[in-house]
Motif scaffolding. Sequence first.
Motif, mmCIF file in Angstrom:
data_model
loop_
_atom_site.group_PDB
_atom_site.id
_atom_site.type_symbol
_atom_site.label_atom_id
_atom_site.label_comp_id
_atom_site.label_asym_id
_atom_site.label_seq_id
_atom_site.Cartn_x
_atom_site.Cartn_y
_atom_site.Cartn_z
ATOM 1 N N GLY A 1 0.800 -1.225 0.000
ATOM 2 C CA GLY A 1 0.000 0.000 0.000
ATOM 3 C C GLY A 1 0.821 1.257 0.000
ATOM 4 N N VAL A 2 1.938 1.271 -0.679
ATOM 5 C CA VAL A 2 2.814 2.439 -0.721
ATOM 6 C C VAL A 2 2.623 3.146 -2.054
ATOM 7 N N PHE A 3 2.332 4.444 -1.980
ATOM 8 C CA PHE A 3 2.228 5.268 -3.176
ATOM 9 C C PHE A 3 3.528 6.046 -3.326
ATOM 10 N N THR A 4 4.077 6.048 -4.531
ATOM 11 C CA THR A 4 5.274 6.823 -4.841
ATOM 12 C C THR A 4 4.889 7.890 -5.857
ATOM 13 N N ALA A 5 5.120 9.149 -5.503
ATOM 14 C CA ALA A 5 4.711 10.264 -6.371
ATOM 15 C C ALA A 5 5.469 10.229 -7.693
ATOM 16 N N PRO A 6 4.739 10.186 -8.806
ATOM 17 C CA PRO A 6 5.413 10.194 -10.106
ATOM 18 C C PRO A 6 5.833 11.603 -10.539
ATOM 19 N N VAL A 7 5.124 12.632 -10.023
ATOM 20 C CA VAL A 7 5.462 14.025 -10.342
ATOM 21 C C VAL A 7 5.343 14.860 -9.086
ATOM 22 N N LYS A 8 6.037 15.982 -9.087
ATOM 23 C CA LYS A 8 5.905 16.913 -7.969
ATOM 24 C C LYS A 8 4.524 17.548 -8.063
ATOM 25 N N GLY A 9 3.843 17.631 -6.896
ATOM 26 C CA GLY A 9 2.519 18.216 -6.939
ATOM 27 C C GLY A 9 1.835 18.168 -5.601
ATOM 28 N N VAL A 10 0.570 18.577 -5.603
ATOM 29 C CA VAL A 10 -0.270 18.549 -4.414
ATOM 30 C C VAL A 10 -1.242 17.385 -4.589
ATOM 31 N N TYR A 11 -1.258 16.522 -3.594
ATOM 32 C CA TYR A 11 -2.041 15.290 -3.653
ATOM 33 C C TYR A 11 -3.052 15.248 -2.512
ATOM 34 N N TYR A 12 -4.124 14.518 -2.762
ATOM 35 C CA TYR A 12 -5.112 14.253 -1.723
ATOM 36 C C TYR A 12 -5.133 12.745 -1.472
ATOM 37 N N PHE A 13 -5.045 12.357 -0.195
ATOM 38 C CA PHE A 13 -5.104 10.952 0.193
ATOM 39 C C PHE A 13 -6.210 10.763 1.213
ATOM 40 N N MET B 1 -14.429 4.322 10.333
ATOM 41 C CA MET B 1 -13.772 5.622 10.476
ATOM 42 C C MET B 1 -13.107 5.968 9.152
ATOM 43 N N SER B 2 -12.792 7.248 8.980
ATOM 44 C CA SER B 2 -12.085 7.682 7.780
ATOM 45 C C SER B 2 -11.372 8.987 8.092
ATOM 46 N N ASN B 3 -10.427 9.299 7.251
ATOM 47 C CA ASN B 3 -9.694 10.551 7.384
ATOM 48 C C ASN B 3 -9.003 10.799 6.058
ATOM 49 N N GLY B 4 -8.555 12.018 5.863
ATOM 50 C CA GLY B 4 -7.874 12.372 4.635
ATOM 51 C C GLY B 4 -6.908 13.506 4.867
ATOM 52 N N ALA B 5 -6.056 13.740 3.887
ATOM 53 C CA ALA B 5 -5.058 14.806 4.014
ATOM 54 C C ALA B 5 -4.643 15.282 2.626
ATOM 55 N N VAL B 6 -4.342 16.558 2.553
ATOM 56 C CA VAL B 6 -3.769 17.156 1.348
ATOM 57 C C VAL B 6 -2.313 17.424 1.661
ATOM 58 N N MET B 7 -1.430 17.000 0.769
ATOM 59 C CA MET B 7 -0.003 17.216 1.016
ATOM 60 C C MET B 7 0.749 17.449 -0.283
ATOM 61 N N GLU B 8 1.825 18.186 -0.138
ATOM 62 C CA GLU B 8 2.710 18.443 -1.265
ATOM 63 C C GLU B 8 3.793 17.363 -1.270
ATOM 64 N N LEU B 9 4.013 16.786 -2.442
ATOM 65 C CA LEU B 9 5.023 15.733 -2.568
ATOM 66 C C LEU B 9 5.994 16.059 -3.681
ATOM 67 N N ASP B 10 7.243 15.724 -3.441
ATOM 68 C CA ASP B 10 8.252 15.777 -4.493
ATOM 69 C C ASP B 10 8.231 14.449 -5.244
ATOM 70 N N VAL B 11 8.844 14.440 -6.398
ATOM 71 C CA VAL B 11 8.955 13.205 -7.179
ATOM 72 C C VAL B 11 9.630 12.126 -6.316
ATOM 73 N N GLU B 12 9.092 10.919 -6.343
ATOM 74 C CA GLU B 12 9.614 9.748 -5.634
ATOM 75 C C GLU B 12 9.331 9.741 -4.127
ATOM 76 N N GLU B 13 8.673 10.771 -3.579
ATOM 77 C CA GLU B 13 8.290 10.698 -2.163
ATOM 78 C C GLU B 13 7.192 9.654 -2.015
ATOM 79 N N GLU B 14 7.197 8.992 -0.857
ATOM 80 C CA GLU B 14 6.249 7.905 -0.628
ATOM 81 C C GLU B 14 5.224 8.270 0.435
ATOM 82 N N VAL B 15 3.999 7.756 0.226
ATOM 83 C CA VAL B 15 2.903 7.920 1.170
ATOM 84 C C VAL B 15 2.293 6.542 1.369
#
Length: 168
Positions: free
Chosen positions: A70-82, A120-134
């Motif tokens: 369940g690891v996401f690796t950012a393909p591009v720099k950007g703002v993501y919602y999880f 339960m649920s939760n979410g977050a908006v975060m800025e990620l650089d290329v190759e950062e993992e969530v």
Amino acid sequence: MALFQIFLISILNSCMAQDEDIMTPALNIYSELKELKASLDGLTTDLNAAKIELEEQKSLIQDLQKQIKGVFTAPVKGVYYFRYSGSAFASHDMGLSIFKGTSRFVSSYEYNSGERNDQMSNGAVMELDVEEEVHVRLWVRCWIFVDRRYNYSTFTGYLLYPQDSASV
């Protein structure tokens, strides 16, 4: 002399009796070998079945490990919602966290209600650089449903908008 002959005859008779015992085995070697071969064939069949089952278990474990990652690796720099959602039996606590790299970013905890299954649920908006993992991590001594059919517990995310790598 007659006494000597009787002694000799008794010795010969005892020797012949011993020879007969030596030459006549108490066991039938062929039937024993047949039983051992049948036993060996059964053990070989069981071993082959165990090998097949082991390979199936290894394959299942590999599939589960892929799901668990369940690891996401950012393909591009950007703002993501999880976002994640969890569902568990009423008798278990439930705790989940979203991690950005090795740092906890957001968490939720649900104490077991004892009355009904909990969600339960939760979410977050975060800025990620290329190759950062969530990724999402389950808390220690906590439970969630994991199934492929109904997807009671999920982890999703998407890119809100890309950022130019030169922008601040």
